[in-house]
Design a protein around this motif. Structure first.
Motif, PDB file in Angstrom:
ATOM      1  N   SER A  66      -5.012   4.589   2.549  1.00  0.00           N
ATOM      2  CA  SER A  66      -3.837   5.589   2.574  1.00  0.00           C
ATOM      3  C   SER A  66      -3.657   6.111   3.945  1.00  0.00           C
ATOM      4  CB  SER A  66      -4.361   6.683   1.554  1.00  0.00           C
ATOM      5  OG  SER A  66      -5.501   7.266   1.930  1.00  0.00           O
ATOM      6  N   GLU A 100       0.833  -1.266  -0.040  1.00  0.00           N
ATOM      7  CA  GLU A 100       0.168  -0.121   0.022  1.00  0.00           C
ATOM      8  C   GLU A 100       0.879   1.113  -0.085  1.00  0.00           C
ATOM      9  OE1 GLU A 100      -2.987  -0.105  -0.323  1.00  0.00           O
ATOM     10  OE2 GLU A 100      -3.725  -1.982   0.430  1.00  0.00           O
ATOM     11  N   ARG A 101       0.347   2.507  -0.463  1.00  0.00           N
ATOM     12  CA  ARG A 101       1.160   3.768  -0.479  1.00  0.00           C
ATOM     13  C   ARG A 101       0.106   4.884   0.222  1.00  0.00           C
ATOM     14  NH1 ARG A 101       4.424   0.289  -1.231  1.00  0.00           N
ATOM     15  NH2 ARG A 101       5.573  -0.019  -3.022  1.00  0.00           N
ATOM     16  N   ASP A 139      -0.499   7.602  -0.853  1.00  0.00           N
ATOM     17  CA  ASP A 139      -1.485   8.593  -1.522  1.00  0.00           C
ATOM     18  C   ASP A 139      -2.766   7.566  -2.143  1.00  0.00           C
ATOM     19  OD1 ASP A 139      -0.095   6.654  -3.204  1.00  0.00           O
ATOM     20  OD2 ASP A 139       0.392   8.464  -4.601  1.00  0.00           O
ATOM     21  N   GLY A 140      -2.805   6.203  -1.505  1.00  0.00           N
ATOM     22  CA  GLY A 140      -3.840   5.340  -1.935  1.00  0.00           C
ATOM     23  C   GLY A 140      -3.634   4.721  -3.218  1.00  0.00           C
TER      24      GLY A 140
END
Length: 789
Positions: free
Chosen positions: A722, A710-711, A713-714
């Motif tokens: 996010s 996962e990152r 910023d979503g």
């Protein structure tokens, strides 16, 4: 979240914990000081009250011993210097002052019609700088002095300063019992500094006890605070474990002793007051009996002679016979002055009355009767009653007895009743002390006899006047009667201690304070027969039974019992806590060892899973191990505790475990994956989470596996969450995964290099990757971090 603010809070809590012990000590010291101050003021107030009561009681005793008839003859002017009553009373006040050296001045004052106060007489030696002559105005009189004259009530005055100094004074009105007229006021002055020292001495105990308690509080606090800094093995020693119990026991014992001591002082003061009230009845009864003998017996006999032109022997015997029956220890006599030329005719006249062996004699050196030597005059006993027991005293020249002769001369010179010093009557085989009293029948009478009526008082003569011994035989009050001789020394006439089988102290004839507990001595000076007598009272054996001094012992016993019981309880509870903590520690250690065993087993299992993944994906062999290595290093940079690092390591070691479900040909293909194949690859976080979701790890292992792609910023997968929705462990693994993957070879490409990997996370800092994690990772490689082979 943990960060700098968490560290500051931790330091503040630690400082507060260190401060708490000191604060307890400070609060304890302040409370003890406050208690000590309040208790000291209470004791000073008690001292002031007791000192004033004693001073007032003694002043009343002195006032009751005054000869008010002689005082009424004084005019309060310089004319009094020519009156023998003035000089006799002044001498008696000087002797009273000598008996009570704590009193600076004793004096009598009167009030003029103009309202001014003046001195009748004082106790200062004639001619001294501080002497006040009769009629001298007391210019420093205060409103308090005038109040005593107006209200006729005794009182202790506040501290005043006059021309003689600074004093605490007690003023007692002298009232004529017959007319109720105020004759004078008696004043006694005590140095103000002595008064202050006396009452301040009452505060010594509270001050000492307060200082002891303060010292104990400081020492207890010091040792308890010091214990908290000791190593654990020293804390577990017996003395350290029982510090609170020891401190409590010490405080409790000190407080119990203090309370018991103060209770003892108060009980003793109450006991002394009770004795003073009881003794006052006895001493005043004896004083009144002595005055009655002077006023109603000796003086009545003198008036009998003065009212008759001649009193014959039988008339004398008939008159004094009743007096002898009332008190067989008093002998009554009549003497006349006989000149040397009248001796023979005097002796013949007495022989003719039925005393054929009569002659005028004096004691010889061998103790027998010898004819008198040549002197200017003689004072032989002519009449005496009771006759049978005193026949051998007929003809005794009383002038030949030194002290007795001086009393005769003073009685003749002053024309007042006068007593001799105590002497031994020559014919008394018991050698008991007696004193002679003379009342002159003045020579200026136009007709009738001139001479002296008198009495011989045995030392026990006044004993029968007061009921000293109760029915049970043990006295509650012991009385002693002293006469102050011409040299100012007290001579013991009798003591009821002798009657009750007790013993008077060996120094009884040299000091009136001869009883062992002189704080209970009550002394009443009596000015009688022109001399000073002192009645001393002291508790007898029965008094300690009626008024026992044991209440403080019960307080002490109860206080010590309660204190020691509570100290044992506190020590027991503290020791129980120690044993519980030790048992808990033991169990905790066992659990820790079990946990380590479980953790090692778990890590071994995880390593097996990681090896399985490596076997299915040989091109990425060692990837999970290297990601775990970098993740742990980043976690340490971020301040992770050891337990959390363990969970991070396990999560990173199996973060790609879900690839077990991805076909091996997709994992090992050297070409670029199709969209469908990549979609299969992206399922591995969910598959990994499914493998571990039902296992209760103490760490968020399943969530870390699920979220490591996962990152912020979503834009990541599989759920596209996010920000803070991504746990920190997953954000760390994500950065480590990117760095390791880009820096390593893959089937479909060659290594992009470490710098490209670092540039990637740097460019995605705060957008794709957690900023703190990126910074920690970059710091590691700046510090030459390397993956192990």
């Amino acid at each position: 979240m943990r960060g700098p603010s968490f560290g500051l809070s931790k330091r503040l809590v630690g400082f507060a914990a260190k401060l708490s012990g000191l604060a307890v000590v400070v609060i304890s010291v302040v409370l003890i000081l406050l208690m000590g101050v309040l208790l000291s003021f209470a004791e000073i107030a008690r001292g002031r009250r007791e000192f004033s009561d004693r001073l007032l009681r003694q002043a009343r005793f002195v006032e009751s011993g005054l000869n008010s008839e002689e005082l009424s003859r004084l005019s309060g002017s310089l004319d009094d210097l020519d009156r023998p009553e003035y000089w006799r009373l002044k001498s008696q006040l000087e002797q009273v002052n000598a008996l009570f050296p704590q009193y600076r001045f004793i004096y009598l004052m009167g009030q003029k019609e103009t309202g001014e106060l003046f001195f009748f007489i004082d106790s200062e030696p004639p001619g001294s700088d501080d002497e006040s002559l009769p009629g001298d105005i007391y210019a420093d009189a205060t409103e308090y002095d005038f109040e005593v004259f107006r209200e006729k009530k005794a009182r202790v005055l506040p501290v005043i300063t006059d021309s003689w100094g600074t004093w605490v004074s007690v003023i007692v009105p002298v009232i004529d019992e017959n007319s109720g007229r105020l004759l004078a006021v008696l004043g006694i002055d005590v140095e103000a500094n002595d008064f202050r020292k006396g009452i301040l001495s009452y505060a010594i105990k509270p001050v000492v006890f307060s200082l002891v308690l303060i010292l104990m509080a400081i020492l207890s606090g010091f040792f308890i605070i010091r214990r908290d800094k000791l190593p654990q093995e020293k804390k577990e020693k017996r003395v350290q474990r029982y510090l609170e119990a020891i401190a409590f026991a010490a405080f409790g014992v000190a407080v119990t002793i203090m309370v018991s001591s103060l209770v003892h002082d108060r009980q003793e003061a109450a006991r002394n007051d009770a004795f003073a009230d009881l003794a006052a009845t006895h001493v005043t009864s004896l004083s009144r009996a002595m005055k009655n003998i002077e006023d109603f017996q000796v003086e009545a006999l003198a008036r009998f002679f003065e009212s008759s032109s001649f009193v014959y022997r039988q008339e004398f015997l008939n008159y004094v016979g009743s007096l002898s029956k009332n008190n067989e220890l008093i002998s009554w006599f009549w003497i006349e002055r006989v000149s040397p030329g009248e001796i023979e005719s005097f002796e013949e006249s007495i022989r003719s009355e039925g005393f054929p062996d009569f002659f005028v004699w004096e004691p010889g050196e061998s103790g027998g009767k010898e004819r008198v030597l040549d002197r200017e005059s003689y004072y032989p006993i002519q009449y005496i009653e009771p006759l049978e027991s005193n026949r051998n005293l007929l003809g005794l020249d009383l002038g030949s007895l030194e002290s007795v002769g001086e009393a005769i001369e003073k009685a003749a010179a002053f024309r007042l009743m006068w007593a001799s010093d105590p002497v031994v009557v020559p014919t008394d085989e018991e050698k008991a002390l007696h004193f002679f009293v003379f009342r002159p029948i003045v020579e200026e009478r136009p007709q009738g006899q001139t001479g002296f009526v008198g009495a011989i008082f045995h030392s026990q003569a006044f004993h029968s006047a007061v009921p000293i011994l109760p029915s049970n035989g043990d006295p509650t009050v012991i009385l002693g009667l002293y006469q102050i001789d011409s040299d100012g020394n007290p001579v013991l006439l009798f003591s009821s201690a002798q009657e009750s089988g007790l013993h008077v102290h060996e120094s009884a004839e040299t000091s009136i304070w001869h009883y062992p507990e002189n704080e209970n001595n009550i002394a009443l000076p009596v000015m009688l027969f022109g001399r000073l007598f002192v009645i001393v009272a002291h508790p007898g054996p029965d008094f300690s039974v009626v008024y026992p001094m044991n209440y403080w012992i019960f307080i002490l016993a109860i206080g010590l019992t309660v204190t020691l019981s509570l100290a044992v309880l506190i020590g027991s509870l503290g020791n129980r806590s120690f044993h519980l903590e030790r048992e808990v520690g033991k169990r905790t250690e066992e659990l820790r060892e079990s946990l380590e065993t479980v953790s090692k087993t778990m890590e071994a299992s995880v390593n097996v899973l990681a090896s399985v993944v490596d076997l299915r994906d040989p091109y990425t062999s060692g990837h999970q191990r290297r990601v775990a290595e970098l993740s742990v290093a980043i976690g340490k940079k971020l301040g992770f505790e050891e337990n959390r690092l363990t969970g991070l390591r396990l999560s990173a070691m199996i973060h790609d475990v879900g690839k077990i479900q991805v076909p091996a040909e997709i994992l090992n293909t050297p070409r670029k994956l199709t969209n469908l194949e990549f979609d299969l690859i992206k399922l591995h976080p969910t598959a990994g989470r499914e493998l571990f979701k039902d296992i209760e790890f103490p760490w968020p292992v399943a969530d870390a596996i699920l979220q490591h792609h996962e990152r912020l910023d979503g834009s990541g997968y599989p759920e596209g969450i996010s920000g803070d929705q991504i746990i920190l462990e997953a954000r760390i693994i994500a950065v480590a995964d990117v760095v390791e993957a880009m820096a390593s070879h893959r089937p479909y490409r060659s290594s992009l290099g470490l710098q490209a990997a670092l540039d990637e996370i740097r460019s995605g800092k705060g957008k794709l990757y957690d900023a703190r994690v990126v910074d920690a990772c970059l710091e590691l490689f700046d510090e030459w971090f390397n993956f192990t082979e």
